[in-house]
Scaffold this motif. Structure first.
Motif, PDB file in Angstrom:
ATOM      1  N   ASN A   1      78.707 -74.059 -27.023  1.00  0.00           N
ATOM      2  CA  ASN A   1      78.518 -72.957 -27.424  1.00  0.00           C
ATOM      3  C   ASN A   1      77.074 -72.632 -27.958  1.00  0.00           C
ATOM      4  O   ASN A   1      76.959 -71.685 -29.127  1.00  0.00           O
ATOM      5  CB  ASN A   1      79.395 -72.232 -28.259  1.00  0.00           C
TER       6      ASN A   1
ATOM      7  N   GLU B   1      84.125 -64.849 -28.147  1.00  0.00           N
ATOM      8  CA  GLU B   1      82.871 -65.434 -27.556  1.00  0.00           C
ATOM      9  C   GLU B   1      82.199 -65.755 -28.694  1.00  0.00           C
ATOM     10  O   GLU B   1      81.925 -64.953 -29.696  1.00  0.00           O
ATOM     11  CB  GLU B   1      82.222 -64.857 -26.588  1.00  0.00           C
TER      12      GLU B   1
ATOM     13  N   GLN C   1      78.240 -67.937 -30.028  1.00  0.00           N
ATOM     14  CA  GLN C   1      77.311 -68.920 -29.852  1.00  0.00           C
ATOM     15  C   GLN C   1      76.502 -69.134 -31.206  1.00  0.00           C
ATOM     16  O   GLN C   1      76.402 -68.403 -32.165  1.00  0.00           O
ATOM     17  CB  GLN C   1      76.377 -68.349 -28.618  1.00  0.00           C
TER      18      GLN C   1
ATOM     19  N   VAL D   1      86.375 -69.949 -32.018  1.00  0.00           N
ATOM     20  CA  VAL D   1      86.404 -69.055 -30.675  1.00  0.00           C
ATOM     21  C   VAL D   1      88.193 -68.874 -30.389  1.00  0.00           C
ATOM     22  O   VAL D   1      88.858 -69.724 -30.742  1.00  0.00           O
ATOM     23  CB  VAL D   1      85.959 -70.019 -29.466  1.00  0.00           C
TER      24      VAL D   1
END
Ligand code: FES
Length: 150
Positions: A43, A77, A79, A100
């Motif tokens: 990620n 999601e 990152q 997540v």
């Protein structure tokens, strides 16, 4: 084989031996999980148009960013990005895995120690890397909640 090829091959051998030494040193210092997360970070990236974003520069000068996509009350999601050291990458990667598909309420309770435990430990001098990752993740959640007026 030409002289140049021969030299190159000696050089390659030297690099391989240095790499091997570094790998051996890293294996003695870090858990298998830390090594795996920093060699294959999950990620990693900068999400376009995230629902929440946090950025913090730690006292060591390294910066971390977290980006969230939220649906309902769940992080769907996530990152991260950092210019930090290898353990920082491992911390960011593991933090995204812990967050997540989890409810925001649960993720907002993740602590530095939870992250360190998930990585099977960190050397004392790298514990601040876990703090930077968790603080930045929490900042992204905080900013999301402020933006949404929740
Ligand atoms: Fe700065 Fe790891 S050394 S966060």
């Amino acid at each position: 084989m030409t002289g140049t090829d021969h030299k190159k091959s000696d050089f390659d051998k030297m690099i391989e031996s240095i790499q091997h030494e570094l790998d051996t040193e890293a294996e003695a210092t870090f858990s298998k999980k830390v090594l795996d997360e920093c060699k294959n970070p999950r990620n990693i990236g900068r999400m376009e148009d995230p629902d929440g974003m946090g950025i913090i520069t730690g006292p060591c000068g390294d910066t971390m960013e977290f980006f969230l996509r939220v649906e309902g009350k769940k992080i769907t999601e996530i990152q991260f990005m950092t210019n930090g050291c290898a353990p920082t990458i491992a911390c960011g990667s593991m933090a995204t895995k812990m967050a997540v598909d989890k409810p925001i309420d649960d993720v907002s309770k993740i602590t530095n120690n939870d992250l360190i435990n998930a990585l099977d430990g960190l050397p004392d001098e790298n514990k601040h890397c876990a703090k930077l990752a968790v603080d930045t993740l929490q900042k992204a959640i905080e900013n999301y909640l402020i933006d949404k007026g929740k």
